[in-house]
Design a protein around this motif. Structure first.
Motif, PDB file in Angstrom:
ATOM      1  N   TYR A  85     -11.159 -13.683  -0.897  1.00  0.00           N
ATOM      2  CA  TYR A  85     -12.359 -13.192  -1.913  1.00  0.00           C
ATOM      3  C   TYR A  85     -11.826 -12.508  -2.933  1.00  0.00           C
ATOM      4  N   ALA A  86     -10.858 -11.393  -2.603  1.00  0.00           N
ATOM      5  CA  ALA A  86     -10.275 -10.537  -3.653  1.00  0.00           C
ATOM      6  C   ALA A  86      -9.323 -11.325  -4.611  1.00  0.00           C
ATOM      7  N   LYS A  87      -8.872 -12.106  -4.277  1.00  0.00           N
ATOM      8  CA  LYS A  87      -7.702 -13.129  -5.327  1.00  0.00           C
ATOM      9  C   LYS A  87      -8.841 -13.536  -6.242  1.00  0.00           C
ATOM     10  N   GLN A  88     -10.006 -14.028  -6.041  1.00  0.00           N
ATOM     11  CA  GLN A  88     -11.013 -14.819  -7.149  1.00  0.00           C
ATOM     12  C   GLN A  88     -11.695 -13.454  -8.000  1.00  0.00           C
ATOM     13  N   GLN A  89     -11.337 -12.278  -7.778  1.00  0.00           N
ATOM     14  CA  GLN A  89     -11.945 -11.262  -8.560  1.00  0.00           C
ATOM     15  C   GLN A  89     -10.994 -10.831  -9.893  1.00  0.00           C
ATOM     16  N   THR A  90     -11.851 -10.576 -10.923  1.00  0.00           N
ATOM     17  CA  THR A  90     -11.067 -10.313 -12.071  1.00  0.00           C
ATOM     18  C   THR A  90     -10.393  -8.827 -12.138  1.00  0.00           C
ATOM     19  N   SER A  91     -11.021  -8.118 -11.401  1.00  0.00           N
ATOM     20  CA  SER A  91     -10.752  -6.820 -11.020  1.00  0.00           C
ATOM     21  C   SER A  91     -10.730  -6.380  -9.507  1.00  0.00           C
ATOM     22  N   THR A  92      -9.902  -5.407  -8.992  1.00  0.00           N
ATOM     23  CA  THR A  92      -9.384  -5.246  -7.967  1.00  0.00           C
ATOM     24  C   THR A  92     -10.803  -4.615  -6.867  1.00  0.00           C
ATOM     25  N   PRO A  93     -11.388  -5.341  -5.861  1.00  0.00           N
ATOM     26  CA  PRO A  93     -12.453  -4.707  -5.348  1.00  0.00           C
ATOM     27  C   PRO A  93     -12.097  -3.497  -4.620  1.00  0.00           C
ATOM     28  N   VAL A  94     -13.119  -2.498  -4.356  1.00  0.00           N
ATOM     29  CA  VAL A  94     -13.149  -1.198  -3.294  1.00  0.00           C
ATOM     30  C   VAL A  94     -13.470  -1.907  -1.996  1.00  0.00           C
ATOM     31  N   LEU A  95     -12.615  -1.315  -1.003  1.00  0.00           N
ATOM     32  CA  LEU A  95     -13.069  -1.748   0.443  1.00  0.00           C
ATOM     33  C   LEU A  95     -13.527  -0.796   1.135  1.00  0.00           C
ATOM     34  N   ILE A  96     -14.842  -0.903   1.761  1.00  0.00           N
ATOM     35  CA  ILE A  96     -15.248   0.328   2.360  1.00  0.00           C
ATOM     36  C   ILE A  96     -15.565  -0.199   4.164  1.00  0.00           C
ATOM     37  N   PRO A  97     -15.096   0.274   5.005  1.00  0.00           N
ATOM     38  CA  PRO A  97     -15.255   0.125   6.135  1.00  0.00           C
ATOM     39  C   PRO A  97     -16.701   0.949   6.711  1.00  0.00           C
ATOM     40  N   THR A  98     -17.640   0.541   7.488  1.00  0.00           N
ATOM     41  CA  THR A  98     -18.844   1.335   7.973  1.00  0.00           C
ATOM     42  C   THR A  98     -18.838   1.438   9.390  1.00  0.00           C
ATOM     43  N   ALA A  99     -17.825   1.104  10.093  1.00  0.00           N
ATOM     44  CA  ALA A  99     -18.047   1.134  11.686  1.00  0.00           C
ATOM     45  C   ALA A  99     -16.813   1.166  12.081  1.00  0.00           C
ATOM     46  N   ASP A 100     -16.287   2.007  13.284  1.00  0.00           N
ATOM     47  CA  ASP A 100     -15.097   2.326  13.968  1.00  0.00           C
ATOM     48  C   ASP A 100     -14.338   0.975  13.887  1.00  0.00           C
ATOM     49  N   PRO A 101     -14.820   0.181  14.688  1.00  0.00           N
ATOM     50  CA  PRO A 101     -13.952  -1.183  14.685  1.00  0.00           C
ATOM     51  C   PRO A 101     -13.393  -1.838  13.314  1.00  0.00           C
ATOM     52  N   TYR A 102     -14.058  -1.577  12.319  1.00  0.00           N
ATOM     53  CA  TYR A 102     -13.547  -2.176  11.170  1.00  0.00           C
ATOM     54  C   TYR A 102     -12.621  -1.164  10.543  1.00  0.00           C
ATOM     55  N   VAL A 103     -12.631   0.175  10.687  1.00  0.00           N
ATOM     56  CA  VAL A 103     -11.503   1.179  10.400  1.00  0.00           C
ATOM     57  C   VAL A 103     -10.396   0.682  10.988  1.00  0.00           C
ATOM     58  N   GLU A 104     -10.324   0.420  12.270  1.00  0.00           N
ATOM     59  CA  GLU A 104      -9.077   0.085  13.079  1.00  0.00           C
ATOM     60  C   GLU A 104      -8.711  -1.214  12.633  1.00  0.00           C
ATOM     61  N   PHE A 105      -9.716  -2.098  12.264  1.00  0.00           N
ATOM     62  CA  PHE A 105      -8.838  -3.390  11.339  1.00  0.00           C
ATOM     63  C   PHE A 105      -8.113  -2.957  10.183  1.00  0.00           C
ATOM     64  N   VAL A 106      -8.927  -2.100   9.265  1.00  0.00           N
ATOM     65  CA  VAL A 106      -8.222  -2.034   8.053  1.00  0.00           C
ATOM     66  C   VAL A 106      -6.989  -1.195   8.192  1.00  0.00           C
ATOM     67  N   ASP A 107      -6.827  -0.280   9.228  1.00  0.00           N
ATOM     68  CA  ASP A 107      -5.562   0.610   9.433  1.00  0.00           C
ATOM     69  C   ASP A 107      -4.544  -0.249   9.999  1.00  0.00           C
ATOM     70  N   ALA A 108      -4.952  -1.361  10.723  1.00  0.00           N
ATOM     71  CA  ALA A 108      -3.853  -2.147  11.305  1.00  0.00           C
ATOM     72  C   ALA A 108      -3.139  -3.165  10.197  1.00  0.00           C
ATOM     73  N   TYR A 109      -3.897  -3.577   9.291  1.00  0.00           N
ATOM     74  CA  TYR A 109      -3.705  -4.242   8.155  1.00  0.00           C
ATOM     75  C   TYR A 109      -3.709  -3.652   6.817  1.00  0.00           C
ATOM     76  N   LEU A 110      -3.478  -2.102   6.748  1.00  0.00           N
ATOM     77  CA  LEU A 110      -3.507  -1.515   5.633  1.00  0.00           C
ATOM     78  C   LEU A 110      -2.387  -2.208   4.685  1.00  0.00           C
ATOM     79  N   PRO A 111      -1.087  -2.189   4.872  1.00  0.00           N
ATOM     80  CA  PRO A 111      -0.212  -2.633   3.930  1.00  0.00           C
ATOM     81  C   PRO A 111      -0.809  -3.941   3.171  1.00  0.00           C
ATOM     82  N   GLU A 112      -1.159  -5.034   3.950  1.00  0.00           N
ATOM     83  CA  GLU A 112      -1.551  -6.398   3.318  1.00  0.00           C
ATOM     84  C   GLU A 112      -2.902  -6.115   2.451  1.00  0.00           C
ATOM     85  N   LEU A 113      -3.779  -5.375   2.916  1.00  0.00           N
ATOM     86  CA  LEU A 113      -5.174  -5.238   2.310  1.00  0.00           C
ATOM     87  C   LEU A 113      -4.949  -4.349   1.163  1.00  0.00           C
TER      88      LEU A 113
END
Length: 395
Positions: free
Chosen positions: A70-98
């Motif tokens: 999804y991000a690759k299709q955008q002209t500007s870098t999107p802001v990523l905001i997790p709104t639940a604990d499992p999504y925070v854990e997901f973002v933290d686990a893949y932080l370098p890639e994201l």
């Protein structure tokens, strides 16, 4: 605004509130969830896009690929905001890639998880001079004896990893009254492969619970903050906020800002404190490292956390701001508050008169918004469906 905001999670009112706080400022919001069913936040008029992606737990690699594509299709870098604990854990686990494709406040991989983990959080707090309730590790050989000597009964059996515990037991912790109950609950957690600790109960009713809600910029400095006082929570005594007032408590800034800045935290965090009814001392209970239940209340009092995050990460930060007065505003999650009130009255902790008297104040509703009614209607249908299912099963 060129940068889009990708909001992870739309099946709970925190995600809905985040979507609204960004959309009302004409930010293009792409709301993401893993299913249409139950995701009432996707009904908001402030959603510019609604996306269904892989499940964060069942297929995390798939979700990473989905988001990066999804991000690759955008002209500007999107802001990523997790709104639940499992999504925070997901973002933290893949932080370098994201972070290669998204703007994310936190730069240190593992810090989100370290702060969410009760064991490492208490170590960090102690290192930075913040009081935490007396705690015993259940892996200690003589942990039962330590509980008897240091903590005493009743006491709490709390998870190190809250999301896993809540998913399994549908509660935030166990309260135990004696050694037999302690051993039983610790064994239940071990059988579920969930790590727990034993902790002293800080004396005081639920209105002794306070929050310090703050945003820290990329220099790890607090730029925006507000403090709140819980009045009721669900489940009662050890649950989430359902009726909470904004309350200016300057001591919480002194404790909270020093700690968060000290650990190099960036982005939004909410520290929960409990004030000891006997000593007046504030104890750090836990930290939420994602947008909070109280987000709509913070917005109504003048602190729009999702938009503050967006502006900071896109290089156009808002002026620093703190709410240093009482606004007489309360957050209300009506559905769970009504369940809580029933229990408070049944257990004699609150009187009907006191409960009724508390309602005559301006409110920040969890779900209802007359300018954006569709999510509330969808939530109502969801609740009605659950009631019908229960009645059908009983009959």
């Amino acid at each position: 605004m060129e940068n889009k905001a990708v909001v992870l999670g739309a099946n709970y009112y925190i995600g809905l509130s985040t979507i609204r706080c960004l959309g009302m400022h004409d930010v293009h919001v792409a709301a993401v969830d893993y299913a249409w069913e139950g995701s009432y936040g996707l009904e908001s008029k402030y959603c510019s896009e609604t996306l269904i992606g892989p499940h964060y737990k069942e297929d995390p690699e798939g979700l990473v690929t989905f988001l990066i594509n999804y991000a690759k299709q955008q002209t500007s870098t999107p802001v990523l905001i997790p709104t639940a604990d499992p999504y925070v854990e997901f973002v933290d686990a893949y932080l370098p890639e994201l972070r290669e494709y998204f703007l994310i406040p936190q730069t240190e991989q593992g810090l989100y998880t370290k702060v969410m983990d009760k064991g490492t959080l208490h170590t960090l707090a102690s290192e930075h001079g913040v009081a935490v309730p007396e705690t015993v590790e259940v892996d200690d050989e003589d942990f039962v004896q330590k509980v008897d000597e240091i903590i005493q009964y009743p006491c709490l059996v709390k998870p190190v990893d809250s999301p896993a515990f809540v998913a399994k037991f549908r509660r935030k912790l166990f309260q135990v009254s004696n050694q037999e109950e302690l051993l039983e609950k610790v064994q239940q957690a071990k059988d579920a492969d969930i790590e727990v600790i034993v902790q002293r109960i800080i004396p005081g009713f639920d209105d002794h619970m306070y929050t310090f809600d703050a945003y820290l910029n990329q220099e790890a400095k607090v730029t925006h903050w507000v403090t709140c006082q819980k009045l009721r929570q669900f489940p009662i005594n050890y649950g989430a906020s359902v009726y909470t007032q904004q309350k200016y408590v300057p001591e919480l800034y002194d404790l909270g800002a020093k700690f968060l800045e000290g650990i190099g935290y960036k982005g939004f965090a909410e520290i929960e404190f409990k004030k000891d009814a006997e000593t007046g001392r504030y104890y750090l209970i836990e930290i939420n490292v994602r947008i909070t239940n109280l987000n709509h209340l913070l917005y109504k009092t003048g602190i729009n956390i999702p938009y503050i995050t967006y502006r900071d990460l896109t290089g156009d930060p808002l002026e620093p701001k703190a709410i240093q007065e009482d606004k007489n505003m309360v957050f209300w999650y009506a559905y769970e508050d009504l369940l809580a009130v029933r229990e408070y009255i049944k257990t004699g902790q609150l009187s009907p008169k006191k409960v009724i008297g508390s309602y005559f104040r301006p409110k920040a509703h969890a779900i209802w918004d007359p300018k954006d009614p569709k999510p509330a209607i969808a939530f109502g249908k969801k609740m009605a469906g659950l009631v019908v299912d229960k009645v059908t099963k009983k009959s």
